[in-house]
Design an enzyme around this catalytic site. Sequence first.
Site, PDB file in Angstrom:
ATOM      1  N   LYS A  23       0.737  -1.203  -0.047  1.00 44.94           N
ATOM      2  CA  LYS A  23       0.009  -0.009  -0.094  1.00 44.94           C
ATOM      3  C   LYS A  23       0.928   1.265   0.029  1.00 44.94           C
ATOM      4  CE  LYS A  23      -2.168  -0.993   3.877  1.00 44.94           C
ATOM      5  NZ  LYS A  23      -1.550  -2.224   4.096  1.00 44.94           N
ATOM      6  N   ARG A  98      -9.353   1.089   8.788  1.00 45.11           N
ATOM      7  CA  ARG A  98      -9.071  -0.368   9.226  1.00 45.11           C
ATOM      8  C   ARG A  98     -10.185  -1.043  10.086  1.00 45.11           C
ATOM      9  NH1 ARG A  98      -3.128   0.806   8.801  1.00 45.11           N
ATOM     10  NH2 ARG A  98      -1.944  -1.150   9.258  1.00 45.11           N
ATOM     11  N   ARG A 137      11.885  -5.215   4.768  1.00 40.99           N
ATOM     12  CA  ARG A 137      11.988  -3.796   4.275  1.00 40.99           C
ATOM     13  C   ARG A 137      12.459  -2.763   5.178  1.00 40.99           C
ATOM     14  NH1 ARG A 137       5.324  -2.865   4.708  1.00 40.99           N
ATOM     15  NH2 ARG A 137       5.192  -2.415   7.093  1.00 40.99           N
ATOM     16  N   ARG A 171      11.526  -0.563  10.861  1.00 43.48           N
ATOM     17  CA  ARG A 171      10.446  -0.313  11.598  1.00 43.48           C
ATOM     18  C   ARG A 171      10.496  -1.087  13.039  1.00 43.48           C
ATOM     19  NH1 ARG A 171       4.809   0.298   8.537  1.00 43.48           N
ATOM     20  NH2 ARG A 171       4.083  -0.740  10.258  1.00 43.48           N
ATOM     21  N   ARG A 182      -0.375  -8.389  13.376  1.00 47.12           N
ATOM     22  CA  ARG A 182      -0.863  -7.556  12.644  1.00 47.12           C
ATOM     23  C   ARG A 182      -1.758  -8.022  11.431  1.00 47.12           C
ATOM     24  NH1 ARG A 182       4.451  -4.797  10.885  1.00 47.12           N
ATOM     25  NH2 ARG A 182       3.320  -3.570   9.440  1.00 47.12           N
TER      26      ARG A 182
END
Length: 228
Positions: A23, A98, A137, A171, A182
Amino acid sequence: MDGSKTPVTAPVLILLGPPGAGKGTQARMLEDRHGLVQLSTGDLLRAAVAAGTPAGQRAKAVMEAGDLVSDEIVIAILSDRLADADCVRGVILDGFPRTTVQAEALDALLQATSQRINAAISLEVDDAAMVDRISGRFTCGGCGEGYHDTFKPTAKPGVCDHCGSTEMKRRADDNAETVAQRLAAYHAQTAPLIDYYAGQGALSRIPAMGAIDEIATALESVVAQATA
Ligand code: AMP
């Protein structure tokens, strides 16, 4: 207005999909191509945590556990940001809504300003691949460009292709245990929004397991239709 014309409103696009679906990457590409503003509630919350605001202090532990921050906090943060002047260019919502409560709050916010959702686009991926995608990432601390150890490395190791910064960030919640939580939160609380937007006639689904540029091309045609 003489009543014969439909008012021209700035596009409102929503990107749906589990963590790791891409996203953020796709939202940034849309931002560059269309001059829209990427609104990531994850980024807004991380900024609130870093600044130590009351909302940030309440959100910190929840985010570290991979759970969803309360609707009250997120809706307040998002509606504040949506009121900023740059958002008149149009927005791409990345990571919001969400929950159904957030989706209903967004509908009410947009209605109050005579805006509407042009498209809610679901990036369709296999859960099993998401842990690998997320754990590799990292982001440039200078300009925010996103990278991945395997799927999108920097051309020169440790140096941002866009701005040349060497400050790369990973992160705290991009680890295997938190990612599992998550993903669970996504399926329990966010996936029902796919039906919510299908019911509004606003939903498009895009297969999102391929290369970043292929997904961007598919997204582009949905956006062109939705904003025509
Ligand atoms: P993201 O950057 O979108 O992956 O979000 C990181 C974390 O911020 C999530 O795991 C949640 O804890 C929190 N968060 C971001 N957006 C929302 C939202 N719309 N509602 C609730 N929590 C959120």
